[in-house]
Design an enzyme around this catalytic site. Structure first.
Site, mmCIF file in Angstrom:
data_model
loop_
_atom_site.group_PDB
_atom_site.id
_atom_site.type_symbol
_atom_site.label_atom_id
_atom_site.label_comp_id
_atom_site.label_asym_id
_atom_site.label_seq_id
_atom_site.Cartn_x
_atom_site.Cartn_y
_atom_site.Cartn_z
ATOM 1 N N HIS A 1 0.823 -1.216 0.000
ATOM 2 C CA HIS A 1 0.000 0.000 0.000
ATOM 3 C C HIS A 1 0.858 1.267 0.000
ATOM 4 C CE1 HIS A 1 -3.581 -2.457 0.866
ATOM 5 N NE2 HIS A 1 -2.795 -3.104 1.708
ATOM 6 N N SER B 1 14.426 20.682 -16.318
ATOM 7 C CA SER B 1 13.290 21.606 -16.300
ATOM 8 C C SER B 1 13.698 22.918 -16.960
ATOM 9 C CB SER B 1 12.840 21.866 -14.854
ATOM 10 O OG SER B 1 11.954 22.968 -14.788
#
Length: 436
Positions: free
Chosen positions: A146, A267
């Site tokens: 999870h 970026s």
């Protein structure tokens, strides 16, 4: 199918020159067998090879396209151009055949050719996974369920899991290739009324195919549905591994990282960024390949002995699915080969939660000392919740819990927090996975 996500060796399979070459071989091999049966003159079959066996240059391709623009039929355009090369004897070409005999057989040859490249790609990826798995077989890291810390594994074990998955996929691809590699030379509505079944057998043998047992006027499309579904499963496995790498590269985790080359920029706005762009790209490409499985399944339901509702679909998904998957497999291989792995960070994360990863072993040990499972769970959980609340580490808290110390001797309790306990069977798992 765009150059950005294509490799020449795969795209060449879908180029007109290769397609027309296969069409020619289908017709020429059929003519050979027809001559042997006495249906057409032996000399005519020889002339098909002597005069027609030439490269499909751009001039020839343009000529076929020009004829098709007028007649609105691709196979007729091809045969017309071939007759210009062969001459009068070309009247014996395509005896008793129908267009689907050429189109379907060719499509399956192309899919088989493409699959051979995909199998080579799979071998490269499997080799990379195996190499990196053995390199990191004993590198402990956090196992998560999870997305939450669970119990320790090793990074090599993670990679061994993916190796096994892609090995299964390779086996599936071998089966898919075998199923798709069939040939139909059965004529209109597939009855062999105007052509002997031995012609189909001869052409199939020459092209490395098997005769289709019953082809109506087309090869049954359940074969193609299974083939493209297999490509979709492989694409899902690519996304599975890509997603794992993306999660492990997150700044808060940073257990692994895609190789960031000198001069690379992450970026346009933030100079510090090093993004998992390759695995993000692979996630997108996997979606594309999977999307092509559905129309392949919808192609199964053709009308009666034949319609061409499948044709436009396959002209797209045949090239696009194989070219995209080829590119994705090669990109994933390079990602795995160059993956930067940070064992120190993995160790840091293993120790991040104050020993909580050893909770199950404590629980099981309490049951061995006579405590019920329900009470054991309650005792360990109440101490674990204190660790979550930053009130100490699990071992220290357990040492002050009388319900624990009354049952487990102190030296036994400390020994429960041994990382090696969780990795003692890694060699056994590796022996199961890497059997070659």
């Amino acid at each position: 199918m765009i150059p950005r996500y294509s490799r020449p060796q795969m795209t060449s399979i879908w180029e007109p020159a290769n397609k027309f070459r296969i069409w020619f071989e289908i017709e020429a091999h059929a003519a050979d067998k027809l001559a042997e049966l006495g249906v057409i003159p032996t000399e005519s079959a020889k002339l098909v090879w002597e005069k027609g066996d030439k490269p499909y240059t751009q001039d020839r391709i343009d000529r076929i396209d020009g004829i098709e623009a007028e007649v609105k039929h691709d196979v007729i355009a091809f045969l017309t151009e071939l007759s210009e090369q062969v001459g009068e004897e070309a009247r014996f070409v395509h005896q008793g055949m129908t267009s689907s005999d050429v189109l379907d057989t060719c499509f399956n040859v192309q899919l088989a050719q493409a699959t051979d490249i995909l199998l080579e790609d799979m071998d490269k990826l499997l080799a990379a996974l195996k190499k990196r798995a053995y390199e990191t077989k004993d590198v402990p890291c956090m196992g998560r369920s999870h997305g939450i810390h669970a119990e320790p594994v090793t990074f090599g074990l993670k990679l061994a899991t993916f190796y096994a998955e892609f090995k299964r996929n390779r086996d599936r691809l071998v089966v898919a290739r075998d199923e798709i590699a069939t040939c139909a030379i059965s004529g209109a509505v597939g009855t062999f009324a105007n052509i002997d079944p031995s012609v189909e057998e001869h052409v199939a043998a020459k092209l490395g195919l098997k005769p289709e047992p019953v082809s109506t006027q087309v090869i049954p499309r359940d074969r193609h549905a299974a083939y493209f579904a297999t490509l979709g499963v492989i694409a899902s496995s690519i996304e599975h591994l890509a997603t794992e790498i993306r999660h492990l590269q997150r700044t808060e985790v940073r257990e692994v990282e895609e190789f960031f080359s000198k001069g690379q920029k992450g970026s346009s706005a933030m100079p510090h960024k090093r993004n998992p762009v390759l695995t993000e790209n692979l996630t997108g490409l996997a979606r594309l390949v999977r999307s092509m499985a559905i129309p392949a399944m919808e192609n199964v339901a053709l009308w009666h002995e034949r319609d061409i509702s499948h044709s436009s679909v396959e002209r797209n998904i045949g090239p696009d699915a194989t070219v995209t998957l080829d590119f994705a497999l090669m990109r994933l291989s390079n990602v795995v080969e160059n993956l930067v792995i940070y064992p120190e960070r993995m160790d840091e994360i293993l120790n991040q939660m104050g020993g909580l990863v050893f909770s199950q072993r404590v629980l099981l040990t309490l049951t061995q000392y006579g405590v019920s499972r329900e009470d054991s769970y309650r005792i360990v959980q109440r101490n674990a919740m204190k660790v979550w609340n930053r009130e100490g580490d699990l071992l220290s808290l357990l040492k002050t819990d009388e319900d624990v110390t009354a049952k487990i001797p102190m030296d036994k309790l400390e020994a429960l927090f041994d990382l090696g306990y969780h990795t003692k069977h890694v060699d056994t798992i590796f022996a199961r996975v890497f059997t070659d």
